[in-house]
Scaffold this active site. Structure first.
Site, short mmCIF file in Angstrom:
data_model
loop_
_atom_site.label_atom_id
_atom_site.label_comp_id
_atom_site.label_asym_id
_atom_site.label_seq_id
_atom_site.Cartn_x
_atom_site.Cartn_y
_atom_site.Cartn_z
CE LYS A 13 3.38 1.28 -4.49
NZ LYS A 13 4.57 0.59 -3.98
NE ARG A 88 0.57 -3.79 -1.59
CZ ARG A 88 0.73 -2.63 -0.96
NH1 ARG A 88 0.09 -1.56 -1.34
NH2 ARG A 88 1.56 -2.54 0.06
NE ARG A 127 9.30 3.76 3.37
CZ ARG A 127 8.53 3.06 2.55
NH1 ARG A 127 8.09 3.60 1.44
NH2 ARG A 127 8.24 1.81 2.80
NE ARG A 136 5.47 1.94 5.96
CZ ARG A 136 5.10 1.75 4.70
NH1 ARG A 136 5.12 2.76 3.84
NH2 ARG A 136 4.72 0.58 4.28
NE ARG A 147 6.23 -3.35 3.17
CZ ARG A 147 7.04 -2.32 3.44
NH1 ARG A 147 7.96 -2.43 4.37
NH2 ARG A 147 6.92 -1.21 2.78
P1 AMP Z 1 2.06 0.45 1.66
O1 AMP Z 1 2.11 1.70 2.47
O2 AMP Z 1 1.34 0.61 0.36
O3 AMP Z 1 3.41 -0.19 1.50
O4 AMP Z 1 1.17 -0.59 2.50
C1 AMP Z 1 1.56 -1.00 3.79
C2 AMP Z 1 0.80 -2.26 4.18
O5 AMP Z 1 -0.61 -1.97 4.20
C3 AMP Z 1 0.94 -3.43 3.22
O6 AMP Z 1 2.11 -4.18 3.44
C4 AMP Z 1 -0.34 -4.21 3.54
O7 AMP Z 1 -0.23 -4.89 4.77
C5 AMP Z 1 -1.34 -3.10 3.73
N1 AMP Z 1 -1.97 -2.72 2.45
C6 AMP Z 1 -1.86 -1.52 1.81
N2 AMP Z 1 -2.57 -1.53 0.68
C7 AMP Z 1 -3.15 -2.76 0.60
C8 AMP Z 1 -4.00 -3.39 -0.36
N3 AMP Z 1 -4.38 -2.76 -1.48
N4 AMP Z 1 -4.38 -4.67 -0.10
C9 AMP Z 1 -4.01 -5.31 1.01
N5 AMP Z 1 -3.20 -4.79 1.94
C10 AMP Z 1 -2.78 -3.51 1.74
#
Ligand code: AMP
Length: 205
Positions: A13, A88, A127, A136, A147
Site C-alpha cells: 500500500k 482499519r 522491508r 520498524r 497485525r
Molecule cells: P501501518 O504503517 O499502516 O502498518 O501502521 C502501523 C501501526 O500503526 C498499526 O499496526 C497500528 O498500530 C497503527 N495504525 C496505523 N493506522 C491505524 C488506524 N487506521 N487505526 C488504528 N491503528 C492504526
C-alpha cells in the site's frame, strides 16, 4: 480523487500510494507514518500509541479519526488524497463516511491489493532489512502475526463494507511493482497526469 488503498501489512500500500502521489499529485495520507512521526516527536498521541503499535494492535479509533479529520482539511488535500492504512475497521469507515458527507463529498474508489498471505512475512522481513535507520518496531515476527490477525478480524470486513457501495476495485498485488501501479491506474481509469503515464511506466520520461 479520494481513494483508499486496502490490503494486509506488506501488501504494498505504502509503495503504491507514493507512486500515485508522485505521478498524479494525490497526497498520500498514511496514518502509520503520522503515528510513527508522533512517536518519534514524543507528542501525547505518540506516547499513547507507541506500545500499542509495537505489539501490532490498533490505536484507538478516536485518535486516528481525529488525525485524519484534521489532515484532510489542509490545503494540499484539495485535489485529492490516498488513504493508506485508514480506515482499519468498520467504525473508522463509518466515521470517514460521516466526515465526507458533512462536507458534501464522498470517496471515489477503494482499491484492494490482493496478496497471498504466505508471502507477507517474507516481504516484511525484506522491508525490515532494507529500512534506513533500522527496522520498524513492529516489523518482527510476533508483531507481524498480531497485525495479520488484526487485519483478518477487523480490516478484512471492509471489503464487504465497500463491496456494497460499488466502489471496490481489486488488483492483483502479487505482480511486480510496476504492474501493480499500472493495474491501479487502469481500474481507476485515471487519465490526467502531471507527466505521461506511459513514459513514467517505462522509465523513459
Ligand atoms: P501501518 O504503517 O499502516 O502498518 O501502521 C502501523 C501501526 O500503526 C498499526 O499496526 C497500528 O498500530 C497503527 N495504525 C496505523 N493506522 C491505524 C488506524 N487506521 N487505526 C488504528 N491503528 C492504526
Amino acid at each position: 480523487m479520494k481513494l483508499i488503498l486496502l490490503g494486509p501489512p506488506g501488501a504494498g500500500k505504502g509503495t503504491q500510494a507514493k507512486r500515485l502521489e508522485e505521478q498524479f499529485g494525490f497526497v498520500q495520507l498514511s496514518t502509520g507514518d503520522m503515528l510513527r512521526a508522533a512517536v518519534a516527536a514524543k507528542t501525547d498521541i505518540g506516547k499513547q500509541a507507541e506500545a500499542i503499535m509495537a505489539r501490532g494492535d490498533l490505536v484507538p479509533n478516536e485518535v486516528v479519526v481525529g488525525i485524519i479529520a484534521e489532515r484532510i482539511e489542509q490545503p494540499d488535500c484539495k485535489e485529492g488524497y490516498i488513504l493508506d492504512g485508514f480506515p482499519r475497521n468498520v467504525a473508522q469507515a463509518e466515521a470517514l463516511d460521516a466526515m465526507l458527507a458533512s462536507k458534501g463529498t464522498e470517496l471515489d474508489a477503494v482499491v484492494e491489493l490482493k496478496v497471498d498471505s504466505a508471502i507477507l512475512l517474507n516481504r516484511i522481513e525484506t522491508r525490515a532489512a532494507e529500512t534506513e535507520g533500522g527496522p520498524r518496531a513492529d516489523d518482527n515476527a510476533e508483531a507481524l502475526k498480531k497485525r495479520l490477525d488484526v487485519y483478518d478480524e477487523q480490516t478484512a470486513p471492509l471489503i464487504a463494507y465497500y463491496g456494497k457501495t460499488g466502489k471496490l476495485k481489486s488488483v492483483d498485488g502479487m505482480q511486480t511493482m510496476d504492474e501493480v501501479t499500472a493495474a491501479i491506474v487502469a481500474v481507476l481509469g485515471i487519465k490526467k497526469s502531471k507527466g505521461s503515464v506511459l513514459s513514467w511506466l517505462t522509465g523513459r520520461g
